[in-house]
Design a protein around this motif. Structure first.
Motif, short mmCIF file in Angstrom:
data_model
loop_
_atom_site.label_atom_id
_atom_site.label_comp_id
_atom_site.label_asym_id
_atom_site.label_seq_id
_atom_site.Cartn_x
_atom_site.Cartn_y
_atom_site.Cartn_z
N ALA A 18 40.46 39.09 -2.83
CA ALA A 18 40.61 37.63 -2.92
C ALA A 18 39.77 37.03 -4.04
O ALA A 18 39.10 36.02 -3.88
CB ALA A 18 40.27 36.97 -1.58
N LEU A 19 39.82 37.67 -5.21
CA LEU A 19 39.04 37.19 -6.35
C LEU A 19 39.89 36.41 -7.36
O LEU A 19 39.36 35.85 -8.30
CB LEU A 19 38.39 38.37 -7.07
N ILE A 20 41.20 36.37 -7.16
CA ILE A 20 42.09 35.72 -8.12
C ILE A 20 42.25 34.25 -7.75
O ILE A 20 42.71 33.91 -6.66
CB ILE A 20 43.46 36.41 -8.17
N ALA A 21 41.88 33.38 -8.70
CA ALA A 21 42.05 31.94 -8.49
C ALA A 21 43.44 31.51 -8.93
O ALA A 21 44.05 30.63 -8.32
CB ALA A 21 40.99 31.15 -9.26
N GLN A 22 43.95 32.11 -9.99
CA GLN A 22 45.30 31.82 -10.44
C GLN A 22 45.78 32.93 -11.35
O GLN A 22 44.98 33.68 -11.90
CB GLN A 22 45.36 30.48 -11.16
N GLY A 23 47.08 33.02 -11.49
CA GLY A 23 47.65 34.02 -12.37
C GLY A 23 49.05 33.63 -12.78
O GLY A 23 49.80 33.04 -12.00
N PHE A 24 49.37 33.92 -14.04
CA PHE A 24 50.71 33.63 -14.54
C PHE A 24 50.91 34.36 -15.85
O PHE A 24 50.01 34.36 -16.70
CB PHE A 24 50.91 32.12 -14.75
N PRO A 33 33.08 35.06 -5.71
CA PRO A 33 33.11 34.30 -4.46
C PRO A 33 32.12 33.14 -4.40
O PRO A 33 32.45 32.07 -3.87
CB PRO A 33 32.80 35.35 -3.39
N ASP A 34 30.92 33.31 -4.95
CA ASP A 34 29.96 32.20 -4.95
C ASP A 34 30.49 31.01 -5.75
O ASP A 34 30.33 29.85 -5.34
CB ASP A 34 28.61 32.63 -5.54
N ILE A 35 31.13 31.29 -6.86
CA ILE A 35 31.69 30.22 -7.70
C ILE A 35 32.91 29.60 -7.01
O ILE A 35 33.12 28.39 -7.08
CB ILE A 35 32.07 30.76 -9.10
N GLN A 36 33.71 30.43 -6.31
CA GLN A 36 34.82 29.89 -5.53
C GLN A 36 34.31 28.85 -4.53
O GLN A 36 34.89 27.77 -4.40
CB GLN A 36 35.55 31.00 -4.77
N ARG A 37 33.21 29.18 -3.85
CA ARG A 37 32.65 28.26 -2.86
C ARG A 37 32.14 26.99 -3.54
O ARG A 37 32.37 25.89 -3.05
CB ARG A 37 31.51 28.93 -2.10
N GLN A 38 31.44 27.14 -4.66
CA GLN A 38 30.89 25.99 -5.37
C GLN A 38 31.98 25.01 -5.81
O GLN A 38 31.77 23.80 -5.81
CB GLN A 38 30.10 26.43 -6.61
N HIS A 39 33.12 25.54 -6.16
CA HIS A 39 34.21 24.70 -6.67
C HIS A 39 35.26 24.38 -5.60
O HIS A 39 36.28 23.77 -5.92
CB HIS A 39 34.86 25.37 -7.88
N ILE A 41 37.34 26.33 -3.92
CA ILE A 41 38.64 27.02 -4.00
C ILE A 41 38.69 28.31 -3.19
O ILE A 41 39.69 29.03 -3.22
CB ILE A 41 39.03 27.32 -5.47
N GLU A 42 37.62 28.60 -2.45
CA GLU A 42 37.57 29.86 -1.71
C GLU A 42 38.71 29.97 -0.69
O GLU A 42 39.36 31.02 -0.60
CB GLU A 42 36.23 30.04 -1.02
N ALA A 43 38.96 28.92 0.06
CA ALA A 43 40.01 28.97 1.09
C ALA A 43 41.36 29.26 0.46
O ALA A 43 42.16 30.02 1.00
CB ALA A 43 40.05 27.66 1.87
N ASN A 44 41.62 28.69 -0.71
CA ASN A 44 42.89 28.92 -1.39
C ASN A 44 43.00 30.35 -1.88
O ASN A 44 44.05 30.99 -1.75
CB ASN A 44 43.06 27.94 -2.55
N CYS A 45 41.91 30.89 -2.44
CA CYS A 45 41.91 32.28 -2.91
C CYS A 45 42.14 33.24 -1.74
O CYS A 45 42.91 34.20 -1.87
CB CYS A 45 40.61 32.61 -3.62
N LEU A 46 41.48 32.98 -0.63
CA LEU A 46 41.67 33.83 0.55
C LEU A 46 43.10 33.74 1.07
O LEU A 46 43.71 34.75 1.43
CB LEU A 46 40.68 33.42 1.65
N TYR A 47 43.67 32.53 1.09
CA TYR A 47 45.04 32.35 1.55
C TYR A 47 46.02 33.11 0.66
O TYR A 47 46.91 33.81 1.15
CB TYR A 47 45.40 30.86 1.60
N HIS A 54 46.28 28.96 5.79
CA HIS A 54 46.64 28.01 4.74
C HIS A 54 45.61 26.89 4.69
O HIS A 54 45.24 26.34 5.72
CB HIS A 54 48.02 27.41 5.03
N PRO A 55 45.10 26.59 3.49
CA PRO A 55 44.14 25.49 3.41
C PRO A 55 44.87 24.17 3.67
O PRO A 55 45.51 23.62 2.79
CB PRO A 55 43.59 25.58 1.98
N SER A 56 44.76 23.73 4.88
CA SER A 56 45.51 22.56 5.34
C SER A 56 45.14 21.30 4.58
O SER A 56 43.98 21.04 4.30
CB SER A 56 45.24 22.35 6.84
N ALA A 57 46.13 20.51 4.27
CA ALA A 57 45.91 19.23 3.59
C ALA A 57 45.10 18.30 4.47
O ALA A 57 44.42 17.41 3.97
CB ALA A 57 47.23 18.60 3.21
#
Length: 73
Positions: A18-24, A33-39, A41-47, A54-57
């Motif tokens: 679960a280290l990928i924030a985005q890809g295309f 992971p520490d940076i994911q938490r700071q920003h 986006i960790e829940a989205n990366c894990l999902y 799913h990171p619920s709205a």
């Protein structure tokens, strides 16, 4: 190992952990992971990696009606 095989292996490891924030288009953004938490986006990366719900709205603050109306068009 070819460069293509190395890329595939790195991408597989990043996805499994679960280290990928985005890809295309062959470009991956791998985030610690520490940076994911700071920003936040960790829940989205894990999902996206199939490792979390799913990171619920509903857990994110929603703009009020007044804020929605004041958005530029």
């Amino acid at each position: 190992m070819t460069r293509e095989e190395a890329y595939d292996q790195v991408a597989r490891i990043a996805a499994e952990h679960a280290l990928i924030a985005q890809g295309f288009g062959g470009v991956l953004t791998i985030v610690h992971p520490d940076i994911q938490r700071q920003h936040g986006i960790e829940a989205n990366c894990l999902y996206m990696a199939g490792q979390g719900p799913h990171p619920s709205a509903s857990t994110q603050p929603q703009p009020s009606d007044e804020e929605q109306l004041s958005l530029p068009v």
